[in-house]
Design an enzyme around this catalytic site. Structure first.
Site, mmCIF file in Angstrom:
data_model
loop_
_atom_site.group_PDB
_atom_site.id
_atom_site.type_symbol
_atom_site.label_atom_id
_atom_site.label_comp_id
_atom_site.label_asym_id
_atom_site.label_seq_id
_atom_site.Cartn_x
_atom_site.Cartn_y
_atom_site.Cartn_z
ATOM 1 N N ASP A 131 0.302 5.260 2.922
ATOM 2 C CA ASP A 131 0.016 4.136 2.034
ATOM 3 C C ASP A 131 0.818 2.970 2.580
ATOM 4 O O ASP A 131 2.046 2.943 2.445
ATOM 5 C CB ASP A 131 0.436 4.463 0.600
ATOM 6 C CG ASP A 131 0.067 3.360 -0.396
ATOM 7 O OD1 ASP A 131 -0.090 2.204 0.050
ATOM 8 O OD2 ASP A 131 -0.049 3.648 -1.602
ATOM 9 N N HIS A 132 0.134 2.010 3.215
ATOM 10 C CA HIS A 132 0.871 0.984 3.947
ATOM 11 C C HIS A 132 1.759 0.136 3.040
ATOM 12 O O HIS A 132 2.714 -0.486 3.510
ATOM 13 C CB HIS A 132 -0.099 0.102 4.752
ATOM 14 C CG HIS A 132 -0.901 -0.852 3.923
ATOM 15 N ND1 HIS A 132 -2.102 -0.526 3.361
ATOM 16 C CD2 HIS A 132 -0.659 -2.140 3.574
ATOM 17 C CE1 HIS A 132 -2.565 -1.557 2.695
ATOM 18 N NE2 HIS A 132 -1.715 -2.558 2.807
ATOM 19 N N HIS A 144 -1.799 2.310 -4.224
ATOM 20 C CA HIS A 144 -0.771 1.278 -4.100
ATOM 21 C C HIS A 144 -0.010 1.056 -5.404
ATOM 22 O O HIS A 144 1.223 1.090 -5.447
ATOM 23 C CB HIS A 144 -1.394 -0.055 -3.675
ATOM 24 C CG HIS A 144 -2.114 -0.001 -2.371
ATOM 25 N ND1 HIS A 144 -1.752 0.839 -1.347
ATOM 26 C CD2 HIS A 144 -3.179 -0.704 -1.914
ATOM 27 C CE1 HIS A 144 -2.571 0.657 -0.324
ATOM 28 N NE2 HIS A 144 -3.440 -0.275 -0.642
#
Length: 515
Positions: free
Chosen positions: A202-203, A266
């Protein structure tokens, strides 16, 4: 190959301290011809090499369905890196290019994996990568299980319980479409890989401000004592996007929507970092154990609860920064009858001792007035109003704002007396920005996360029980929507969402923060 940490061999490293460098390894990029590789992964690997974070014995192998030679792949990546305007290209590229190679084939083609295995064995010999493998699945979700299955059949997965080379697999989001599909994918992955080998990326967790939430809370004695229901009035988490369905993304997005695309991953991760209990240490499992507890404390809603606490919106035609933009149904690839939500706002509480009764407000949407991500922690008002507010809007509450993007940093809003004979207060701020405080911009999220995978540190990656717990909550909302509950309400592009979202928060006597 030149050691990138050697100051004599790499003048860009001169005067800089040595950093922790991973083991030798081969990085295999599945989907190497795709957009993610061109825009994010290759620039991130280039910057890691430039900054001396890659071992000298490291090779990058692209895997894709095009019939490219090694030289053709290098030429494509050279064009991409120039387009990305990476720094020091003329100095670094001659050292970086020899690391690149390509192996072509379909994702379900057994012969292609045998060819990849031969290629990697040759690279072990020529580049000294010692059999260590990092597989990055930058592909559509339907190929995750297929690729992992074929890697296993081809003998390209090493056991994590042996003393031999390591294997790590990075899986991009989305990990599943709902709770059932996520569990099926987890089962398929676990047939080939041990959980310790799986890195669900999950960037957002690679962003410095996100990581700084833990530092802010647990590295400063002034914040943790007030980080609870006795002192916090509410928490707002906002992820706003200006963009619509540009780049032909409409067909994919219509199967996902804002809830799946942003909230399930996110925003749930941001919620966890804000609300989690202090871990016993900063080891991967200690941190992730506490995050799971937050997800397990999410409310258990029925259809009526979803109607009451969730607003789903869909943008109509409007204007952003003076430019007319089409409505969602007019975007390419969107069916005219689509009920997909491009905006969602939620009000939830957590069933924990620390946060009982504190509302958490989450909102995210497409075609909002600006791109911004922030977390706002509003503290309770003083028990007695001794001073005058300068304006009716100045209520006197303190607020801590964590800016995730853009302009990463944090600010603390508090009340100060206005000069003069009257006892009037006005809100002022103490502001911190990463670029200013540290004299350099923070590294890109993918740089940090790729380096962590190579180092074998899974702290910033989601574990299977995290995925399961998040999907359990999200699927309750999806199921209610599928039963016709709470259809999307329109909001004009360029606004902050539907009026119903304002009502959601106003029912608690609060308002959304103006970004």
């Amino acid at each position: 190959m030149t050691d990138p940490n050697n100051a004599e061999a790499n003048p860009l490293r001169e005067g800089l301290p040595r950093t922790r460098v991973p083991d030798p390894c081969a990085v295999v990029l599945f989907g190497a011809t795709g957009d993610l590789t061109h825009r994010k992964l290759m620039p991130a690997l280039y910057n890691l090499a430039r900054d001396g974070h890659l071992p000298a014995e490291c090779a990058i192998v692209g895997y894709g369905r095009r019939d490219w030679s090694d030289d053709a792949f290098r030429s494509e990546m050279e064009t991409s890196l120039k387009s990305a305007k990476v720094p020091d290209f003329d100095v670094v590229w001659p050292q970086f290019a020899p690391r690149l190679a390509f192996s072509g084939g379909n994702f379900d083609e057994e012969a292609a994996y045998a060819k990849l295995k031969t290629k990697l064995e040759q690279i072990d010999s020529t580049h000294g990568t010692r059999g260590n493998r990092l597989y990055y699945l930058a592909v559509a979700p339907e190929y995750f299980a297929t690729i992992i299955e074929h890697l296993g059949k081809a003998g390209l997965i090493n056991s994590p319980f042996s003393e031999g080379p390591w294997t790590r697999v990075v899986i991009e989001k989305p990990f599943g479409h709902d709770l059932k599909s996520a569990r099926v994918l987890s089962r398929d992955v676990s047939r080939v890989l041990d959980e310790s080998q799986v890195y669900r990326i999950d960037h957002y967790l690679g962003k410095e401000t996100v990581q700084n939430i833990l530092a802010l809370r647990f590295g400063n004695s002034m914040f943790e004592p007030v980080w609870n229901r006795r002192h916090v009035e509410s928490v707002q988490i906002t992820v706003a996007e200006e963009v619509g369905m540009a780049g032909g993304r409409g067909a994919y997005y219509d199967t996902s929507g804002a809830l799946r695309d942003m909230v399930q991953n996110h925003m749930m991760q941001l919620l966890c970092l804000v609300a989690m209990e202090p871990p016993v240490d900063l080891s991967a499992d200690a941190v992730r154990n506490e995050k799971v507890k937050v997800l397990q404390a999410l409310p258990q809603w029925n259809d009526d609860d979803v109607i009451k606490n969730v607003v789903r919106g869909q943008y109509s035609a409007g204007s952003i920064q003076g430019k007319e933009v089409p409505g969602y149904h007019s975007e390419k690839g969107i069916p005219p009858e689509s009920q997909t939500g491009t905006y969602v706002a939620l009000r939830l509480t957590l069933n924990t001792w620390r946060w009982a009764g504190v509302p958490f407000y989450l909102r995210t949407g497409k075609r909002l007035p600006k791109r911004a991500t922030e977390i706002a922690i509003q503290f309770k008002l003083p028990p007695t109003a001794l001073f005058e507010a300068d304006t009716e809007a100045a209520g006197g509450a303190n607020m801590l704002i964590l800016r995730i993007q853009p302009n990463e940093g944090a600010s603390l809003a508090f009340q100060a007396k206005i000069p003069g004979s009257r006892r009037r207060l006005q809100e002022v701020r103490m502001d911190f920005r990463y670029g200013t405080a540290f004299a350099q911009p923070p590294p890109e999220a993918y740089e940090r996360l790729l380096l962590d995978v190579m180092l074998g540190d899974p702290t910033l990656f989601t574990r299977t029980d995290e995925v399961d717990s998040a999907w359990r909550f999200i699927t309750t909302i999806l199921d209610a929507w599928d039963r016709g509950k709470a259809p999307p309400v329109p909001y004009p592009a360029g606004t902050w969402g539907p009026a119903e979202a304002d009502t959601l928060i106003q029912n608690d006597g609060d308002t959304w923060r103006r970004l």
